[in-house]
Design a protein around this motif. Structure first.
Motif, PDB file in Angstrom:
ATOM      1  N   ARG A  33      -3.950  -8.750   4.937  1.00 27.63           N
ATOM      2  CA  ARG A  33      -2.624  -8.537   5.530  1.00 27.63           C
ATOM      3  C   ARG A  33      -2.198  -7.076   5.391  1.00 27.63           C
ATOM      4  NH1 ARG A  33       0.407 -11.679   0.753  1.00 27.63           N
ATOM      5  NH2 ARG A  33       1.346  -9.895  -0.305  1.00 27.63           N
ATOM      6  N   GLU A  34      -2.690  -6.372   4.361  1.00 29.82           N
ATOM      7  CA  GLU A  34      -2.334  -4.966   4.191  1.00 29.82           C
ATOM      8  C   GLU A  34      -3.123  -4.059   5.121  1.00 29.82           C
ATOM      9  OE1 GLU A  34      -0.164  -3.134   1.919  1.00 29.82           O
ATOM     10  OE2 GLU A  34       0.858  -5.063   1.776  1.00 29.82           O
TER      11      GLU A  34
ATOM     12  N   ALA B 250       0.834  -1.206   0.000  1.00 32.19           N
ATOM     13  CA  ALA B 250       0.000   0.000   0.000  1.00 32.19           C
ATOM     14  C   ALA B 250       0.868   1.255   0.000  1.00 32.19           C
ATOM     15  CB  ALA B 250      -0.935  -0.006   1.208  1.00 32.19           C
ATOM     16  N   GLU B 251       1.892   1.266   0.840  1.00 33.46           N
ATOM     17  CA  GLU B 251       2.815   2.403   0.860  1.00 33.46           C
ATOM     18  C   GLU B 251       3.491   2.572  -0.493  1.00 33.46           C
ATOM     19  OE1 GLU B 251       4.180   2.257   5.578  1.00 33.46           O
ATOM     20  OE2 GLU B 251       5.310   1.141   4.067  1.00 33.46           O
ATOM     21  N   GLN B 252       3.904   1.472  -1.077  1.00 35.65           N
ATOM     22  CA  GLN B 252       4.571   1.524  -2.379  1.00 35.65           C
ATOM     23  C   GLN B 252       3.644   2.107  -3.446  1.00 35.65           C
ATOM     24  OE1 GLN B 252       6.161  -2.277  -3.604  1.00 35.65           O
ATOM     25  NE2 GLN B 252       6.911  -1.493  -5.563  1.00 35.65           N
ATOM     26  N   ALA B 253       2.355   1.843  -3.312  1.00 37.07           N
ATOM     27  CA  ALA B 253       1.375   2.348  -4.274  1.00 37.07           C
ATOM     28  C   ALA B 253       0.926   3.772  -3.969  1.00 37.07           C
ATOM     29  CB  ALA B 253       0.163   1.422  -4.315  1.00 37.07           C
ATOM     30  N   GLY B 254       1.489   4.376  -2.923  1.00 38.48           N
ATOM     31  CA  GLY B 254       1.143   5.749  -2.587  1.00 38.48           C
ATOM     32  C   GLY B 254      -0.151   5.892  -1.809  1.00 38.48           C
ATOM     33  N   ILE B 255      -0.634   4.797  -1.213  1.00 38.77           N
ATOM     34  CA  ILE B 255      -1.875   4.838  -0.440  1.00 38.77           C
ATOM     35  C   ILE B 255      -1.561   5.286   0.988  1.00 38.77           C
ATOM     36  CG2 ILE B 255      -3.815   3.501   0.461  1.00 38.77           C
ATOM     37  CD1 ILE B 255      -3.354   1.559  -1.932  1.00 38.77           C
ATOM     38  N   ARG B 256      -2.187   6.354   1.436  1.00 41.98           N
ATOM     39  CA  ARG B 256      -2.066   6.794   2.833  1.00 41.98           C
ATOM     40  C   ARG B 256      -3.099   6.015   3.628  1.00 41.98           C
ATOM     41  NH1 ARG B 256      -2.216  13.155   3.321  1.00 41.98           N
ATOM     42  NH2 ARG B 256      -1.712  12.529   5.461  1.00 41.98           N
ATOM     43  N   LEU B 257      -2.679   4.902   4.162  1.00 42.09           N
ATOM     44  CA  LEU B 257      -3.633   3.964   4.728  1.00 42.09           C
ATOM     45  C   LEU B 257      -4.177   4.435   6.070  1.00 42.09           C
ATOM     46  CD1 LEU B 257      -5.179   1.425   4.419  1.00 42.09           C
ATOM     47  CD2 LEU B 257      -3.240   0.119   5.278  1.00 42.09           C
ATOM     48  N   ARG B 258      -5.464   4.694   6.071  1.00 38.89           N
ATOM     49  CA  ARG B 258      -6.228   5.013   7.276  1.00 38.89           C
ATOM     50  C   ARG B 258      -7.543   4.251   7.184  1.00 38.89           C
ATOM     51  NH1 ARG B 258      -6.552  11.253   6.266  1.00 38.89           N
ATOM     52  NH2 ARG B 258      -6.668  10.389   4.157  1.00 38.89           N
ATOM     53  N   ASP B 259      -8.269   4.206   8.272  1.00 34.30           N
ATOM     54  CA  ASP B 259      -9.544   3.493   8.253  1.00 34.30           C
ATOM     55  C   ASP B 259     -10.625   4.422   7.715  1.00 34.30           C
ATOM     56  OD1 ASP B 259     -11.345   1.464   8.565  1.00 34.30           O
ATOM     57  OD2 ASP B 259     -11.675   1.813  10.711  1.00 34.30           O
TER      58      ASP B 259
ATOM     59  N   LEU C 120     -16.414   0.197   2.277  1.00 35.86           N
ATOM     60  CA  LEU C 120     -16.015  -1.194   2.467  1.00 35.86           C
ATOM     61  C   LEU C 120     -15.958  -1.573   3.942  1.00 35.86           C
ATOM     62  CD1 LEU C 120     -15.178  -3.584   0.656  1.00 35.86           C
ATOM     63  CD2 LEU C 120     -12.806  -2.866   0.934  1.00 35.86           C
ATOM     64  N   ARG C 121     -15.852  -0.600   4.818  1.00 39.18           N
ATOM     65  CA  ARG C 121     -15.798  -0.902   6.248  1.00 39.18           C
ATOM     66  C   ARG C 121     -17.081  -1.577   6.729  1.00 39.18           C
ATOM     67  NH1 ARG C 121     -14.486   4.901   8.538  1.00 39.18           N
ATOM     68  NH2 ARG C 121     -16.338   5.233   7.259  1.00 39.18           N
ATOM     69  N   ARG C 122     -18.185  -1.346   6.042  1.00 37.00           N
ATOM     70  CA  ARG C 122     -19.447  -1.968   6.422  1.00 37.00           C
ATOM     71  C   ARG C 122     -19.416  -3.486   6.221  1.00 37.00           C
ATOM     72  NH1 ARG C 122     -23.876   2.268   3.809  1.00 37.00           N
ATOM     73  NH2 ARG C 122     -23.241   4.114   5.035  1.00 37.00           N
ATOM     74  N   LEU C 123     -18.515  -3.932   5.403  1.00 32.20           N
ATOM     75  CA  LEU C 123     -18.363  -5.363   5.161  1.00 32.20           C
ATOM     76  C   LEU C 123     -17.973  -6.106   6.438  1.00 32.20           C
ATOM     77  CD1 LEU C 123     -16.520  -6.926   2.151  1.00 32.20           C
ATOM     78  CD2 LEU C 123     -15.541  -7.275   4.407  1.00 32.20           C
ATOM     79  N   ARG C 124     -17.361  -5.399   7.385  1.00 28.30           N
ATOM     80  CA  ARG C 124     -16.888  -6.038   8.616  1.00 28.30           C
ATOM     81  C   ARG C 124     -17.999  -6.343   9.605  1.00 28.30           C
ATOM     82  NH1 ARG C 124     -12.611  -1.465  10.384  1.00 28.30           N
ATOM     83  NH2 ARG C 124     -14.558  -0.307  10.241  1.00 28.30           N
ATOM     84  N   GLU C 125     -19.168  -5.740   9.431  1.00 28.71           N
ATOM     85  CA  GLU C 125     -20.205  -5.794  10.450  1.00 28.71           C
ATOM     86  C   GLU C 125     -20.617  -7.231  10.754  1.00 28.71           C
ATOM     87  OE1 GLU C 125     -23.308  -3.230   9.104  1.00 28.71           O
ATOM     88  OE2 GLU C 125     -22.084  -1.403   9.289  1.00 28.71           O
ATOM     89  N   GLY C 126     -20.418  -7.632  12.012  1.00 33.08           N
ATOM     90  CA  GLY C 126     -20.808  -8.961  12.456  1.00 33.08           C
ATOM     91  C   GLY C 126     -20.005 -10.089  11.854  1.00 33.08           C
TER      92      GLY C 126
ATOM     93  N   TRP D 229      -7.294  -2.314  10.748  1.00 32.91           N
ATOM     94  CA  TRP D 229      -8.374  -3.215  11.150  1.00 32.91           C
ATOM     95  C   TRP D 229      -7.801  -4.198  12.171  1.00 32.91           C
ATOM     96  CZ3 TRP D 229     -11.827  -5.040   6.441  1.00 32.91           C
ATOM     97  CH2 TRP D 229     -12.407  -3.920   5.830  1.00 32.91           C
ATOM     98  N   PRO D 230      -7.442  -3.726  13.364  1.00 39.59           N
ATOM     99  CA  PRO D 230      -6.699  -4.570  14.316  1.00 39.59           C
ATOM    100  C   PRO D 230      -7.446  -5.808  14.780  1.00 39.59           C
ATOM    101  CG  PRO D 230      -7.443  -2.520  15.346  1.00 39.59           C
ATOM    102  CD  PRO D 230      -7.673  -2.370  13.881  1.00 39.59           C
TER     103      PRO D 230
END
Length: 215
Positions: free
Chosen positions: A147-148, A21-30, A115-121, A153-154
């Motif tokens: 894994r990324e 993700a870093e290599q692709a320039g993505i500033r990874l946040r939730d 996409l965070r809604r996918l985690r629900e339950g 998403w701890p």
């Protein structure tokens, strides 16, 4: 033994621990946009193509304005093909352009573009199953995504897939996600995991890591 393993783990992070993700320039946040960009990257990385090409294609898509599901869905098929071609992702460009458009529309329709809604339950296995409902995302793509994003998403950490565990074995680290997690500082697990994937794919890089750990 523990000190030796810690030295090896830190050598992996130092030598080759940049996440994809870093290599692709993505500033990874939730956030919806950042997490979606990782999904796009995971899709591209899961094809039988060099990782650097997949990363370049992701950058080209994002630079062309396809950073969100809406941006991807609103782009024409040809615009997606052109962006993939700019990143030299030509072997699968037409099929991938279609899958990205369909996947973006599915995300908008089912999860409101978040996409965070996918985690629900959902436990990790259920999340992986839901990810595989997106066109072009198979078991490998789901693993790459998890894994990324495990740093933001701890709940799903430690997520260390088979390829990363192969890398751990190659440099003399344990094939245990929990044991590997204990070898690095909080927040470094995504970097360790990415580095382990790289050493699994590159025997010479694994030798460099072992040399660095020896000092």
């Amino acid at each position: 033994m523990s000190a030796k393993r810690e030295a090896l783990a830190h050598a992996v992070v130092e030598r080759c621990g940049q996440t994809y993700a870093e290599q692709a320039g993505i500033r990874l946040r939730d956030t919806p946009a950042a997490v979606y960009q990782v999904l796009v990257l995971a899709h591209l990385l899961s094809a039988r193509i060099k990782a650097d090409v997949a990363v370049a294609a992701a950058r080209a898509l994002f630079d062309a304005g396809m950073r969100t599901p809406a941006g991807m869905a609103e782009a024409t098929w040809q615009q997606r093909v052109d962006a993939l071609g700019e990143g030299h992702y030509r072997r699968y460009d037409e099929r991938t352009a279609t899958q990205l458009g369909d996947g973006a529309q599915l995300l908008l329709d089912r999860y409101g573009g978040d996409l965070r809604r996918l985690r629900e339950g959902a436990d990790p296995g259920e999340v992986a199953d839901r990810l595989r409902e997106f066109p072009g995302i198979g078991p490998l793509g789901a693993s790459i995504f998890l894994r990324e994003v495990q740093g933001v998403w701890p709940r799903y950490a430690p997520y260390i897939d088979g390829k990363a565990l192969d890398g751990a074995e190659r440099v003399g680290l344990p094939r245990s996600p929990k044991a590997l997690d204990r070898l690095v500082r909080r927040g470094e697990l995504p970097q360790l995991t990415a580095g382990l994937v790289r050493v699994a794919l590159d025997k010479r890089l694994a030798e460099d890591v072992r040399s660095l750990a020896r000092g």
